[in-house]
Design an enzyme around this catalytic site. Structure first.
Site, mmCIF file in Angstrom:
data_model
loop_
_atom_site.group_PDB
_atom_site.id
_atom_site.type_symbol
_atom_site.label_atom_id
_atom_site.label_comp_id
_atom_site.label_asym_id
_atom_site.label_seq_id
_atom_site.Cartn_x
_atom_site.Cartn_y
_atom_site.Cartn_z
ATOM 1 N N SER A 15 38.215 39.231 29.630
ATOM 2 C CA SER A 15 39.627 39.058 30.054
ATOM 3 C C SER A 15 40.109 37.885 29.180
ATOM 4 O O SER A 15 39.513 37.171 28.419
ATOM 5 C CB SER A 15 39.879 38.575 31.579
ATOM 6 O OG SER A 15 38.800 37.519 31.821
ATOM 7 N N ASP A 36 30.126 38.931 28.504
ATOM 8 C CA ASP A 36 30.755 38.471 29.515
ATOM 9 C C ASP A 36 29.856 38.534 30.886
ATOM 10 O O ASP A 36 28.842 39.327 30.885
ATOM 11 C CB ASP A 36 32.097 38.921 30.192
ATOM 12 C CG ASP A 36 33.120 38.153 30.670
ATOM 13 O OD1 ASP A 36 32.843 37.729 31.762
ATOM 14 O OD2 ASP A 36 34.075 37.774 30.122
ATOM 15 N N TYR A 162 36.051 18.831 32.921
ATOM 16 C CA TYR A 162 36.740 19.790 32.126
ATOM 17 C C TYR A 162 36.967 19.151 30.707
ATOM 18 O O TYR A 162 36.510 19.543 29.636
ATOM 19 C CB TYR A 162 38.004 20.611 32.544
ATOM 20 C CG TYR A 162 38.674 21.575 31.989
ATOM 21 C CD1 TYR A 162 37.940 22.764 31.695
ATOM 22 C CD2 TYR A 162 39.894 21.589 31.428
ATOM 23 C CE1 TYR A 162 38.387 23.844 30.894
ATOM 24 C CE2 TYR A 162 40.440 22.466 30.598
ATOM 25 C CZ TYR A 162 39.511 23.624 30.295
ATOM 26 O OH TYR A 162 40.072 24.668 29.605
ATOM 27 N N THR A 197 46.835 33.932 31.534
ATOM 28 C CA THR A 197 45.743 34.553 31.517
ATOM 29 C C THR A 197 45.822 34.894 32.952
ATOM 30 O O THR A 197 46.347 34.372 33.799
ATOM 31 C CB THR A 197 44.482 33.928 30.990
ATOM 32 O OG1 THR A 197 44.482 32.545 31.921
ATOM 33 C CG2 THR A 197 44.559 33.459 29.512
#
Length: 258
Positions: A15, A36, A162, A197
């Protein structure tokens, strides 16, 4: 580098940015392995583009090895794109002065394991396979593109884990590119900004939220498209003189503290 007829491996390909990259590589004639954890979406995409799906958790070294082996089965592996990753936000300390409300260490470690260590593991295994390729006319055996984030530079409140993971991806770009140069393998990094996304969801509220986020972009005032990222990735793979670089693809945004 000519990727037509070459083997290609894309992690996080089911995706978003990864899927856009996989479609673009297939359109250029590459034999794409869609790697994935999302089996249903991954198999659908592989069927759409004439590729092969391999279930891969990038924290599992053996699964990465299986994907690399699959990517070399049909043709020499010459293109690798690391798009697998996760987010997450927690403040370093809580508001009540207790260690129990501080950033969860396991959560920090998990983000580092997937975004940074997983990326490096894919690089080391894929580059090892690439190093056995016959070089092209320019002495080149392959090219790798890693996915960082503008959070590597403009980390917001709560993004310690992150930002550290993506900063690590940026930080290893030059030394790893230097390591791989002796084998004729290039490595570059893309640092996306706010990209449209599935993480933002669907429906009116999601669209309103994305419009609000896009208003902070310098120009154009919208979220980026996965296809725009894929275009940059493709240029990194094809252009032989792009090496050891990190490029922001973000519409000029500089993220505020929150």
């Amino acid at each position: 580098m000519d990727i037509s007829g070459a083997g290609a491996l894309v992690t996080g390909a089911a995706s978003g940015i990864g899927a856009a990259v996989a479609r673009r590589l297939a359109a250029e004639g590459a034999h794409v392995v869609v790697a994935d954890m999302q089996e249903e979406k991954g198999r659908e995409l592989a069927a759409e583009i004439g590729g092969v799906f391999v279930r891969v958790d990038v924290t599992e070294t053996d699964q990465i090895g299986e994907a690399v082996a699959e990517a070399t089965r049909t043709a020499p592996l010459r293109a690798v794109v690391n798009s697998a990753g996760i987010g997450g936000a927690q403040r370093t300390i809580g508001r009540d002065g207790t260690l129990g409300s501080a950033h969860d260490l396991a959560a920090f470690s998990r983000i580092i394991a997937i975004n940074l260590i997983g990326t490096f593991d894919v690089v080391r295994q894929a580059a090892t396979a690439m190093s056995t390729n016959e070089p092209d006319a320019n002495g080149q055996r392959g090219a790798i593109v890693n996915m960082a984030s503008v959070a590597a530079f403009d980390g917001q409140i709560g993004q310690a884990a992150y930002s550290a993971s993506k900063g690590g991806v940026v930080g290893m770009t030059l030394p790893v590119a230097r390591d791989l140069s002796a084998s004729g393998i290039r490595l570059n990094t893309v640092a996306p900004g706010l990209i449209d996304t599935p993480i933002y969801g669907e429906g009116r509220e999601a669209e309103e939220f994305k419009a609000q986020l896009g208003s902070h972009v310098l120009f154009p005032k919208r979220l980026g498209l996965p296809e725009e990222l894929a275009s940059v990735v493709l240029e990194f793979l094809r252009n032989d003189y792009l090496n050891a670089e990190t490029v922001r693809v973000d519409g000029g945004i500089r993220m505020p503290p929150r």
